[in-house]
Motif scaffolding. Sequence first.
Motif, short mmCIF file in Angstrom:
data_model
loop_
_atom_site.label_atom_id
_atom_site.label_comp_id
_atom_site.label_asym_id
_atom_site.label_seq_id
_atom_site.Cartn_x
_atom_site.Cartn_y
_atom_site.Cartn_z
N ASN A 70 42.24 2.59 76.19
CA ASN A 70 41.87 3.86 76.83
C ASN A 70 42.52 5.07 76.16
O ASN A 70 42.41 6.18 76.67
N LYS A 71 43.19 4.83 75.04
CA LYS A 71 43.85 5.92 74.32
C LYS A 71 43.51 5.85 72.84
O LYS A 71 43.15 4.78 72.33
N PRO A 72 43.64 6.98 72.12
CA PRO A 72 43.39 6.95 70.68
C PRO A 72 44.43 6.11 69.95
O PRO A 72 45.59 6.05 70.38
N PRO B 134 48.90 -4.73 46.85
CA PRO B 134 49.22 -5.86 47.72
C PRO B 134 50.32 -6.72 47.12
O PRO B 134 50.38 -6.93 45.91
N SER B 135 51.20 -7.19 47.96
CA SER B 135 52.32 -8.01 47.51
C SER B 135 51.82 -9.34 46.97
O SER B 135 50.76 -9.83 47.34
N SER B 136 52.59 -9.94 46.07
CA SER B 136 52.25 -11.26 45.57
C SER B 136 52.51 -12.33 46.62
O SER B 136 52.04 -13.46 46.52
N GLU B 137 53.27 -11.94 47.66
CA GLU B 137 53.53 -12.87 48.75
C GLU B 137 52.27 -13.05 49.58
O GLU B 137 51.45 -12.14 49.69
N PRO B 138 52.08 -14.21 50.21
CA PRO B 138 50.91 -14.42 51.07
C PRO B 138 50.89 -13.40 52.21
O PRO B 138 51.93 -13.00 52.72
N VAL B 139 49.68 -12.98 52.60
CA VAL B 139 49.55 -12.04 53.71
C VAL B 139 50.04 -12.71 54.98
O VAL B 139 49.63 -13.84 55.29
N PRO B 140 50.97 -12.08 55.73
CA PRO B 140 51.45 -12.69 56.98
C PRO B 140 50.29 -13.04 57.89
O PRO B 140 49.32 -12.30 58.01
N ARG B 141 50.39 -14.18 58.54
CA ARG B 141 49.28 -14.68 59.36
C ARG B 141 48.87 -13.67 60.42
O ARG B 141 47.68 -13.39 60.60
N LEU B 142 49.84 -13.10 61.15
CA LEU B 142 49.50 -12.18 62.22
C LEU B 142 48.88 -10.90 61.68
O LEU B 142 48.03 -10.29 62.32
N TYR B 143 49.29 -10.48 60.50
CA TYR B 143 48.72 -9.28 59.90
C TYR B 143 47.26 -9.50 59.55
O TYR B 143 46.45 -8.58 59.59
N ALA B 144 46.91 -10.72 59.18
CA ALA B 144 45.54 -11.03 58.75
C ALA B 144 44.64 -11.39 59.93
O ALA B 144 43.44 -11.59 59.74
N GLU B 145 45.20 -11.47 61.13
CA GLU B 145 44.40 -11.83 62.29
C GLU B 145 44.12 -10.60 63.16
O GLU B 145 44.92 -9.69 63.24
N MET B 146 42.98 -10.62 63.83
CA MET B 146 42.57 -9.53 64.70
C MET B 146 43.36 -9.59 66.01
O MET B 146 43.48 -10.64 66.63
N SER B 147 43.89 -8.44 66.41
CA SER B 147 44.63 -8.38 67.68
C SER B 147 43.65 -8.22 68.84
O SER B 147 42.45 -7.96 68.66
N VAL B 148 44.16 -8.33 70.05
CA VAL B 148 43.33 -8.18 71.25
C VAL B 148 42.74 -6.78 71.34
O VAL B 148 41.56 -6.60 71.64
N THR B 149 43.56 -5.75 71.08
CA THR B 149 43.05 -4.38 71.18
C THR B 149 42.09 -4.05 70.03
O THR B 149 41.12 -3.32 70.22
N GLU B 150 42.32 -4.58 68.84
CA GLU B 150 41.39 -4.37 67.75
C GLU B 150 40.04 -5.01 68.08
O GLU B 150 38.97 -4.41 67.85
N GLU B 151 40.09 -6.21 68.64
CA GLU B 151 38.86 -6.88 69.06
C GLU B 151 38.15 -6.06 70.14
O GLU B 151 36.92 -5.93 70.14
N GLY B 152 38.93 -5.50 71.08
CA GLY B 152 38.34 -4.70 72.15
C GLY B 152 37.64 -3.46 71.63
O GLY B 152 36.55 -3.10 72.10
N ARG B 153 38.25 -2.76 70.68
CA ARG B 153 37.62 -1.57 70.11
C ARG B 153 36.30 -1.93 69.44
O ARG B 153 35.30 -1.20 69.56
N LEU B 154 36.28 -3.05 68.72
CA LEU B 154 35.06 -3.46 68.04
C LEU B 154 34.00 -3.93 69.03
O LEU B 154 32.81 -3.61 68.89
N GLN B 155 34.41 -4.68 70.06
CA GLN B 155 33.46 -5.08 71.10
C GLN B 155 32.80 -3.85 71.73
O GLN B 155 31.57 -3.79 71.88
#
Length: 368
Positions: free
Chosen positions: A320-322, A153-174
Amino acid sequence: MPRTGLRCIHQRNHLEKLPPEVQTMILWQLPSIESLYSLIGASPRYCQLYFASKDKILSELIPRLIQPEIFVDALAAVKVPSLDVEEAENVAKFMRVFVEDGRKVDHSTVPLPPSTVQSLVRIHRSVEYLVEECFQHKFATLESCRESIGLSPSSEPVPRLYAEMSVTEEGRLQRAFYRLEIYRHLPYSVRTANPTRFKPDWTGTDCAIYMFPPWQVEELSCVYQYVKSRLADVLVGVDPRLIKYTKHACIEHMASLGLTFLRRIFRAKGEQRAKLLKENCKSSPDFLTKILNREGTPTVDEGGSGNTYSKLRFDGDDLNKPNHAWLWAYDDKPVGTRLPGSSEFLGHWGAVIWDGSRLKASGILGLA
């Protein structure tokens, strides 16, 4: 008093002074069930508004919180406890609606009885908690895997969007968590006569699971692996007198008790957790482990027997897709097969959950 405390009081006073119609709209637009309960628990005014229009507020809120593609799964999770599973015909009818007919309608736009909405609220509260916790668990594992294969992992802070759950990631988990809740109510059946192929019927959870596309099976495997890992953590350091059975048997049993129980046991501390363990550390047959670890099991897929998955190409994140990682793992593999140990491999670092942008940013597919 710290400035942050003063600011919170000022914001709360401002919210209290808004017109009632605006306050009601705020209740409709809250981002989660937990935030709704937090607001009405902290504000007598919002609590009064909520109970004055409870059915209306919840009927507006719940379709926003459950993604449209997942709504049929959520409804199935609410309806399945009342299903008479002793009658194969009842199970068959339920499965036809759940797997096929029910997906032809956008249920999120159909008015629902207040009792159904309230049931959805109760179960979705647990789904919200487990989705967020599972995301954080798998994200930490993904970063750990990157480091282990040389992508420190980079010494730079993790980009905010990278560390947040996307809509499709949330949907797969739901989707995966709602199906975990559904399958615990259906008759359990594992065919052992020929372990590499079997003919599903309407009466077994093997049918319920494997009637869906294979990447959705792996999503379920991923969250089930998380559930078992968290339950194993719960049992660490527990007084052995509380556990009368093997650790594996206790985990399988507690995993089958449903999402509400899982939320309670994961949140509980001290004496409350010990009490829950004492009451629920029992033995039962494998819940889903055996069937999710089955290799070579035929699964639903367009293209028919004899084709390979090489014709499928990642063209963007779609529920609806892999996803990209599943296609990467199964590229050129025969349709209807599962990789040896695929559940453990793809579930460990959440491969089948992540969006293409996260996988590209992580760089893990290039070196894994």
